[in-house]
Motif scaffolding. Structure first.
Motif, PDB file in Angstrom:
ATOM      1  N   ASN A  21       7.117 -18.428  34.437  1.00  9.18           N
ATOM      2  CA  ASN A  21       5.760 -18.366  33.853  1.00  9.18           C
ATOM      3  C   ASN A  21       5.472 -16.982  33.277  1.00  9.18           C
ATOM      4  N   ARG A  22       6.314 -16.576  32.330  1.00 14.08           N
ATOM      5  CA  ARG A  22       6.182 -15.221  31.778  1.00 14.08           C
ATOM      6  C   ARG A  22       4.855 -15.051  31.050  1.00 14.08           C
ATOM      7  N   GLU A  23       4.149 -13.991  31.434  1.00 13.16           N
ATOM      8  CA  GLU A  23       2.910 -13.604  30.777  1.00 13.16           C
ATOM      9  C   GLU A  23       3.047 -12.263  30.074  1.00 13.16           C
ATOM     10  N   SER A  24       4.114 -11.541  30.371  1.00 10.52           N
ATOM     11  CA  SER A  24       4.330 -10.215  29.799  1.00 10.52           C
ATOM     12  C   SER A  24       4.744 -10.335  28.333  1.00 10.52           C
ATOM     13  N   VAL A  25       4.650  -9.215  27.616  1.00 18.07           N
ATOM     14  CA  VAL A  25       4.966  -9.207  26.195  1.00 18.07           C
ATOM     15  C   VAL A  25       6.469  -9.311  25.968  1.00 18.07           C
ATOM     16  N   ASP A  26       6.852  -9.755  24.767  1.00 19.73           N
ATOM     17  CA  ASP A  26       8.266  -9.964  24.445  1.00 19.73           C
ATOM     18  C   ASP A  26       9.133  -8.723  24.658  1.00 19.73           C
ATOM     19  N   PRO A  27       8.690  -7.524  24.240  1.00 15.99           N
ATOM     20  CA  PRO A  27       9.558  -6.350  24.439  1.00 15.99           C
ATOM     21  C   PRO A  27       9.945  -6.122  25.892  1.00 15.99           C
ATOM     22  N   LEU A  28       9.036  -6.395  26.830  1.00 21.33           N
ATOM     23  CA  LEU A  28       9.343  -6.204  28.247  1.00 21.33           C
ATOM     24  C   LEU A  28      10.424  -7.178  28.698  1.00 21.33           C
ATOM     25  N   TYR A  29      10.324  -8.414  28.223  1.00 16.23           N
ATOM     26  CA  TYR A  29      11.347  -9.403  28.586  1.00 16.23           C
ATOM     27  C   TYR A  29      12.697  -8.994  28.001  1.00 16.23           C
ATOM     28  N   ARG A  30      12.697  -8.497  26.759  1.00 17.13           N
ATOM     29  CA  ARG A  30      13.966  -8.077  26.148  1.00 17.13           C
ATOM     30  C   ARG A  30      14.560  -6.880  26.888  1.00 17.13           C
ATOM     31  N   MET A  31      13.702  -5.989  27.403  1.00 14.98           N
ATOM     32  CA  MET A  31      14.199  -4.880  28.206  1.00 14.98           C
ATOM     33  C   MET A  31      14.877  -5.384  29.471  1.00 14.98           C
ATOM     34  N   LEU A  32      14.293  -6.421  30.077  1.00 15.31           N
ATOM     35  CA  LEU A  32      14.895  -7.008  31.273  1.00 15.31           C
ATOM     36  C   LEU A  32      16.260  -7.599  30.936  1.00 15.31           C
ATOM     37  N   GLU A  33      16.346  -8.302  29.814  1.00 20.57           N
ATOM     38  CA  GLU A  33      17.634  -8.851  29.381  1.00 20.57           C
ATOM     39  C   GLU A  33      18.653  -7.741  29.168  1.00 20.57           C
ATOM     40  N   GLY A  34      18.214  -6.652  28.540  1.00 19.92           N
ATOM     41  CA  GLY A  34      19.130  -5.550  28.268  1.00 19.92           C
ATOM     42  C   GLY A  34      19.581  -4.837  29.520  1.00 19.92           C
ATOM     43  N   MET A  35      18.697  -4.719  30.506  1.00  9.61           N
ATOM     44  CA  MET A  35      19.045  -4.039  31.751  1.00  9.61           C
ATOM     45  C   MET A  35      20.150  -4.778  32.487  1.00  9.61           C
ATOM     46  N   PHE A  36      20.116  -6.101  32.454  1.00 11.81           N
ATOM     47  CA  PHE A  36      21.090  -6.904  33.184  1.00 11.81           C
ATOM     48  C   PHE A  36      22.032  -7.622  32.234  1.00 11.81           C
ATOM     49  N   ASP A  37      22.390  -6.948  31.135  1.00 11.60           N
ATOM     50  CA  ASP A  37      23.265  -7.528  30.123  1.00 11.60           C
ATOM     51  C   ASP A  37      24.703  -7.506  30.632  1.00 11.60           C
ATOM     52  N   ASP A  38      25.093  -8.577  31.296  1.00 11.11           N
ATOM     53  CA  ASP A  38      26.410  -8.629  31.937  1.00 11.11           C
ATOM     54  C   ASP A  38      26.863 -10.077  32.007  1.00 11.11           C
ATOM     55  N   ASP A  39      28.170 -10.283  31.906  1.00 10.05           N
ATOM     56  CA  ASP A  39      28.700 -11.649  31.928  1.00 10.05           C
ATOM     57  C   ASP A  39      28.402 -12.362  33.236  1.00 10.05           C
ATOM     58  N   SER A  40      28.235 -11.608  34.312  1.00  6.97           N
ATOM     59  CA  SER A  40      28.019 -12.221  35.627  1.00  6.97           C
ATOM     60  C   SER A  40      26.544 -12.466  35.931  1.00  6.97           C
TER      61      SER A  40
END
Length: 248
Positions: A21-40
């Motif tokens: 139920n994401r309420e945060s803005v898109d850039p914050l979600y993309r930062m989360l994706e980038g922080m854990f950018d890993d095949d595992s």
């Protein structure tokens, strides 16, 4: 077997991070994706009308275990801060807080550089804080260069606090420093081997309590680029400790 071999030998655990139920803005979600950018580690989002917003779930696909944090916790701890938070000592060691989701990303090999390196810096402080809270046992920490202990005010304060506690502190690295006043309360392992120049590790033996054992091991594989992982698995921590004790 050296530090690099411990990194090569770990079997990555497959984990899924879900923002519910994401309420945060898109850039914050993309930062989360980038922080854990890993095949595992897979980052997804989902909706559940019966659940609150901006909840982050971490699921270990092997064990089925689940960790839960608020996205705001992760943002304030990792996403919206930088390494200066710890370099300057803004956050005292006793006040380090780690979101459950971040701590449970253990046993996954990350390759990080630049902003992402803050993930490993934070886990280092998490383990140091755990040792301080335990007030017992032994902490082994590698700095690559021993001068980093006093080059960074936050690190200097953290290790002076640890040196004055009930924790036995061993530090490792190239001998390029002017030892601080509390150096007599440290066990110093200085050298100029490739392993000491390239390795970043923070390992606590738990002070007799396996539930408080923890280790981060990483190696520099390029300029300011590191590959490594952290673990709270007692058997693996004991193997790393045995290597350090027999080698140094």
């Amino acid at each position: 077997m050296g530090i690099a071999a411990f990194i090569d030998a770990v079997e990555d655990q497959q984990k899924t991070v879900t923002v519910l139920n994401r309420e945060s803005v898109d850039p914050l979600y993309r930062m989360l994706e980038g922080m854990f950018d890993d095949d595992s580690v897979t980052v997804t989002e989902s909706q559940d009308p019966d659940a609150p917003g901006d909840v982050v779930l971490l699921r270990d696909e092997q064990t089925g275990s689940l960790a839960i944090s608020q996205l705001g916790e992760i943002s304030e701890t990792l996403l919206l801060v930088n390494s200066d938070l710890y370099v300057t000592g803004t956050v005292p060691l006793a006040e380090v807080e780690t979101p459950e989701v971040v701590a449970h990303l253990s046993d996954v090999t990350f390759t990080v550089a630049d902003k992402q390196k803050f993930l490993l810096i934070h886990i280092s402080r998490h383990i140091e804080s755990l040792a301080l809270e335990t007030d017992d046992g032994v902490l082994h920490s590698s700095f690559q260069r021993l001068s980093r202990i006093h080059d960074e005010r936050g690190t200097l304060r953290a290790y002076e606090t640890l040196a004055n506690s009930g924790v036995g502190v061993h530090v490792y690295g190239v001998d390029d420093w002017e030892p601080p006043g509390f150096a007599d309360r440290l066990s110093v392992h200085a050298g100029d081997t490739p392993e000491l120049r390239d390795s970043w590790f923070v390992v606590h033996d738990g002070g007799g309590d396996e539930r408080r054992m923890a280790a981060l091991v990483a190696e520099e594989i390029g300029p300011n680029e590191y590959r490594g992982y952290w673990t709270f698995e007692p058997g693996l921590v004991k193997e790393i400790l045995a290597y350090l004790e027999s080698t140094y």
